[in-house]
Design a protein around this motif. Structure first.
Motif, PDB file in Angstrom:
ATOM      1  N   ILE A  62      46.887  11.612  17.056  1.00 28.24           N
ATOM      2  CA  ILE A  62      45.981  10.873  17.935  1.00 28.24           C
ATOM      3  C   ILE A  62      46.515   9.463  18.156  1.00 28.24           C
ATOM      4  N   CYS A  63      46.121   8.884  19.266  1.00 29.39           N
ATOM      5  CA  CYS A  63      46.575   7.542  19.645  1.00 29.39           C
ATOM      6  C   CYS A  63      45.372   6.653  19.900  1.00 29.39           C
ATOM      7  N   PHE A  64      45.477   5.401  19.460  1.00 29.70           N
ATOM      8  CA  PHE A  64      44.498   4.373  19.814  1.00 29.70           C
ATOM      9  C   PHE A  64      45.212   3.354  20.699  1.00 29.70           C
ATOM     10  N   CYS A  65      44.580   3.034  21.820  1.00 34.10           N
ATOM     11  CA  CYS A  65      45.243   2.246  22.865  1.00 34.10           C
ATOM     12  C   CYS A  65      44.337   1.105  23.334  1.00 34.10           C
ATOM     13  N   SER A  66      44.919  -0.062  23.552  1.00 29.20           N
ATOM     14  CA  SER A  66      44.238  -1.191  24.189  1.00 29.20           C
ATOM     15  C   SER A  66      45.243  -1.950  25.042  1.00 29.20           C
ATOM     16  N   HIS A  67      44.738  -2.784  25.935  1.00 31.50           N
ATOM     17  CA  HIS A  67      45.643  -3.567  26.780  1.00 31.50           C
ATOM     18  C   HIS A  67      45.629  -5.031  26.365  1.00 31.50           C
ATOM     19  N   VAL A  68      46.784  -5.668  26.476  1.00 33.08           N
ATOM     20  CA  VAL A  68      46.918  -7.055  26.025  1.00 33.08           C
ATOM     21  C   VAL A  68      46.596  -8.058  27.124  1.00 33.08           C
ATOM     22  N   ASP A  69      46.631  -7.636  28.390  1.00 33.29           N
ATOM     23  CA  ASP A  69      46.435  -8.611  29.463  1.00 33.29           C
ATOM     24  C   ASP A  69      44.962  -8.918  29.669  1.00 33.29           C
ATOM     25  N   THR A  70      44.708 -10.095  30.249  1.00 30.52           N
ATOM     26  CA  THR A  70      43.351 -10.473  30.648  1.00 30.52           C
ATOM     27  C   THR A  70      43.283 -10.592  32.162  1.00 30.52           C
ATOM     28  N   SER A  71      42.075 -10.586  32.677  1.00 27.47           N
ATOM     29  CA  SER A  71      41.843 -10.511  34.112  1.00 27.47           C
ATOM     30  C   SER A  71      42.326 -11.759  34.854  1.00 27.47           C
ATOM     31  N   PRO A  72      42.885 -11.567  36.067  1.00 22.28           N
ATOM     32  CA  PRO A  72      43.220 -12.711  36.918  1.00 22.28           C
ATOM     33  C   PRO A  72      41.996 -13.411  37.500  1.00 22.28           C
ATOM     34  N   ASP A  73      40.795 -12.849  37.287  1.00 22.50           N
ATOM     35  CA  ASP A  73      39.591 -13.387  37.926  1.00 22.50           C
ATOM     36  C   ASP A  73      39.154 -14.732  37.359  1.00 22.50           C
ATOM     37  N   SER A  74      39.579 -15.053  36.151  1.00 18.32           N
ATOM     38  CA  SER A  74      39.172 -16.311  35.521  1.00 18.32           C
ATOM     39  C   SER A  74      40.285 -16.771  34.597  1.00 18.32           C
ATOM     40  N   SER A  75      40.415 -18.060  34.424  1.00 16.55           N
ATOM     41  CA  SER A  75      41.522 -18.610  33.644  1.00 16.55           C
ATOM     42  C   SER A  75      41.546 -18.070  32.221  1.00 16.55           C
ATOM     43  N   GLY A  76      42.753 -17.791  31.738  1.00 17.96           N
ATOM     44  CA  GLY A  76      42.943 -17.398  30.348  1.00 17.96           C
ATOM     45  C   GLY A  76      43.811 -18.387  29.595  1.00 17.96           C
ATOM     46  N   THR A  77      43.957 -19.590  30.146  1.00 19.27           N
ATOM     47  CA  THR A  77      44.800 -20.623  29.551  1.00 19.27           C
ATOM     48  C   THR A  77      43.972 -21.550  28.671  1.00 19.27           C
ATOM     49  N   ASN A  78      44.464 -21.786  27.466  1.00 21.20           N
ATOM     50  CA  ASN A  78      43.789 -22.672  26.493  1.00 21.20           C
ATOM     51  C   ASN A  78      42.378 -22.188  26.166  1.00 21.20           C
ATOM     52  N   VAL A  79      42.264 -20.903  25.861  1.00 20.17           N
ATOM     53  CA  VAL A  79      40.975 -20.343  25.431  1.00 20.17           C
ATOM     54  C   VAL A  79      40.606 -20.935  24.069  1.00 20.17           C
ATOM     55  N   LYS A  80      39.368 -21.413  23.969  1.00 17.21           N
ATOM     56  CA  LYS A  80      38.859 -21.957  22.708  1.00 17.21           C
ATOM     57  C   LYS A  80      37.713 -21.062  22.229  1.00 17.21           C
ATOM     58  N   PRO A  81      37.976 -20.135  21.308  1.00 13.88           N
ATOM     59  CA  PRO A  81      36.896 -19.270  20.833  1.00 13.88           C
ATOM     60  C   PRO A  81      35.919 -20.030  19.947  1.00 13.88           C
ATOM     61  N   LEU A  82      34.627 -19.865  20.213  1.00 15.36           N
ATOM     62  CA  LEU A  82      33.577 -20.522  19.437  1.00 15.36           C
ATOM     63  C   LEU A  82      32.706 -19.461  18.773  1.00 15.36           C
ATOM     64  N   VAL A  83      32.458 -19.617  17.481  1.00 16.76           N
ATOM     65  CA  VAL A  83      31.604 -18.680  16.752  1.00 16.76           C
ATOM     66  C   VAL A  83      30.212 -19.288  16.619  1.00 16.76           C
ATOM     67  N   HIS A  84      29.230 -18.594  17.170  1.00 15.69           N
ATOM     68  CA  HIS A  84      27.827 -18.999  17.053  1.00 15.69           C
ATOM     69  C   HIS A  84      27.236 -18.168  15.919  1.00 15.69           C
ATOM     70  N   ALA A  85      27.299 -18.715  14.720  1.00 21.29           N
ATOM     71  CA  ALA A  85      26.914 -17.959  13.523  1.00 21.29           C
ATOM     72  C   ALA A  85      25.409 -17.732  13.469  1.00 21.29           C
ATOM     73  N   ASN A  86      25.014 -16.572  12.946  1.00 18.39           N
ATOM     74  CA  ASN A  86      23.603 -16.252  12.722  1.00 18.39           C
ATOM     75  C   ASN A  86      22.780 -16.495  13.989  1.00 18.39           C
ATOM     76  N   TYR A  87      23.197 -15.865  15.057  1.00 19.30           N
ATOM     77  CA  TYR A  87      22.529 -16.020  16.348  1.00 19.30           C
ATOM     78  C   TYR A  87      21.044 -15.655  16.240  1.00 19.30           C
ATOM     79  N   GLN A  88      20.189 -16.493  16.811  1.00 20.59           N
ATOM     80  CA  GLN A  88      18.739 -16.298  16.715  1.00 20.59           C
ATOM     81  C   GLN A  88      18.045 -16.210  18.070  1.00 20.59           C
ATOM     82  N   GLY A  89      18.807 -15.866  19.102  1.00 22.50           N
ATOM     83  CA  GLY A  89      18.196 -15.648  20.411  1.00 22.50           C
ATOM     84  C   GLY A  89      18.222 -16.858  21.322  1.00 22.50           C
TER      85      GLY A  89
END
Length: 418
Positions: free
Chosen positions: A80-107
């Motif tokens: 069996i094979c597991f597959c994903s793609h590495v590219d991101t959409s041209p629809d919105s910028s993917g340069t200098n992405v800053k991931p933010l973790v919102h811990a213990n989300y409460q709505g």
């Protein structure tokens, strides 16, 4: 070992690293891959796979990553094979992405700090109701996040680590495939299925936790060229035919209340103009045609051509060409002939502690084309939401559930084999 007792996940750390690498694809490019920067992530993935002890991991010249987690059972198990793609959409910028973790989300509303006008609200994203107490990751407001499909990449990478570290989880040969250019419809154009050597596949590219998609749109592209007559505008009376105006007339005559993305839902198809360009002498319109019923594509295309012909005949001397190209087909046509691949995935989701839900996609995945190329390949959730825009989000816990699902699927194939 009991797979559901695993707690030492690294998927969130993987994800946060991967999204900071710009891998945006480019539909205007004719190179393979369409952007060299996609390989920046792929090279890192190969290095990390090799560090796990997966010795055959490699990146080919066309941007595809191949790797094998060797079987650790005496049983004869389908590969069996597991597959994903590495590219991101041209629809919105993917340069200098800053991931933010919102811990213990409460709505609460999630206000993205780099652009406070970008607010992710539960009222607009109802799946957030399932995330109370979880850790939600967003971008910072200037870019997309890249959960489509770096969540899938991160999940496969963490599952590979756990399989290599826990030989008591019995499995057959497991292939890993990371593709470029999925977002621009070229994700499997150059995949080498013989080298991959898999019997069945799973793309990790879906949305809500617990879902499996075994049905996609069928898809065609249509290119319409309008040929006008160019004359100096100072002497054009009765002579000029402006191809741009003819093209605009075609767009204006498209149905207003049906057959468009903005007026359809569920399994309703559509005819969608995606690009228009041209001069007085020649204008080109690009359309995508979508329907879950493959036979209806021809009906939609016939209606579109009839509309085009009706408009063009009002401009004496104008002509047109109408070219249809196949893009992908509804993978359900193949998967219905290989029900086991779907059944085991549903069992894997259930064993990971979720209620499995089978869904259809108003879109396509690499699995659509892989299925018709000979690799039956349904699509499993990766946990991302609001793809292709600045409000994209994913939860850490949903990514962990996806990792567990991969492990269970791998174990189930070994379990049901002789």
């Amino acid at each position: 070992m009991e797979i559901n007792n695993i707690t030492d996940f690294q998927v969130a750390e993987n994800f946060k690293r991967y999204v900071q690498i710009d891998t945006q694809s480019d539909v205007q490019s004719s190179t393979v891959p369409s952007t060299e920067k996609q390989k920046d992530l792929s090279r890192i993935l190969v290095q990390e796979l090799q560090q796990l002890g997966i010795s055959d991991a490699h990146l080919d010249d066309l941007g595809y990553v191949y790797a094998t987690i060797p079987s650790n059972t005496d049983k004869k198990v389908p590969t069996i094979c597991f597959c994903s793609h590495v590219d991101t959409s041209p629809d919105s910028s993917g340069t200098n992405v800053k991931p933010l973790v919102h811990a213990n989300y409460q709505g609460q509303d999630l206000v993205l700090p780099d652009d406070p006008k970008i607010v992710i609200k539960m009222a607009e994203h109802p799946d957030l109701k399932d995330q109370i107490g979880n850790d939600v990751i967003t971008a910072s407001g200037k870019t997309l996040l890249g959960a489509d499909d770096k969540a899938g990449v991160a999940e496969i990478m963490d599952a590979a680590r756990l399989l290599m570290a826990n030989p008591e989880i019995k499995h057959g040969d497991i292939k890993i495939l990371f593709t470029p250019d999925e977002e621009i419809g070229r994700g499997v154009d150059h995949v080498d299925l013989k080298k991959l050597g898999a019997d069945y596949g799973y793309t990790m590219d879906g949305e809500r936790a617990g879902t499996l998609e075994d049905e996609t749109f069928s898809a065609d592209g249509v290119t319409i060229k309008i040929h006008g007559i160019s004359i100096h505008p100072g002497y054009a009376k009765g002579k000029m035919i402006n191809a741009i105006k003819v093209a605009a007339d075609i767009i204006d005559n498209l149905p207003k209340d049906r057959l468009s993305p903005e007026t359809t839902h569920a399994k309703q198809g559509f005819v969608h103009p995606t690009n228009i360009e041209g001069t007085v002498e020649e204008a080109t319109l690009h359309f995508i045609i979508r329907d879950h019923d493959t036979a209806k594509l021809a009906e939609h295309e016939a209606e579109l051509e009839s509309l085009v012909k009706g408009v063009v005949t009002r401009y004496d001397g104008a002509t047109y060409t109408f070219e249809v190209s196949e893009q992908y087909r509804n993978m359900k046509e193949v998967l219905d002939q290989h029900s086991r691949v779907v059944e085991i995935a549903m069992m894997g989701i259930e064993r990971a502690g979720m209620k499995a839900e089978k869904r259809s996609i108003r879109g396509g995945t690499d699995g659509s084309r892989l299925s018709f190329m000979g690799l039956p390949c349904p699509n499993i959730f990766a946990g991302g939401h609001a793809f292709h825009g600045k409000q994209e989000w994913v939860s850490v816990q949903d990514m962990q559930k996806a990792v567990l699902t991969i492990l269970h699927i791998a174990a189930l194939w070994e379990e049901v084999s002789q």
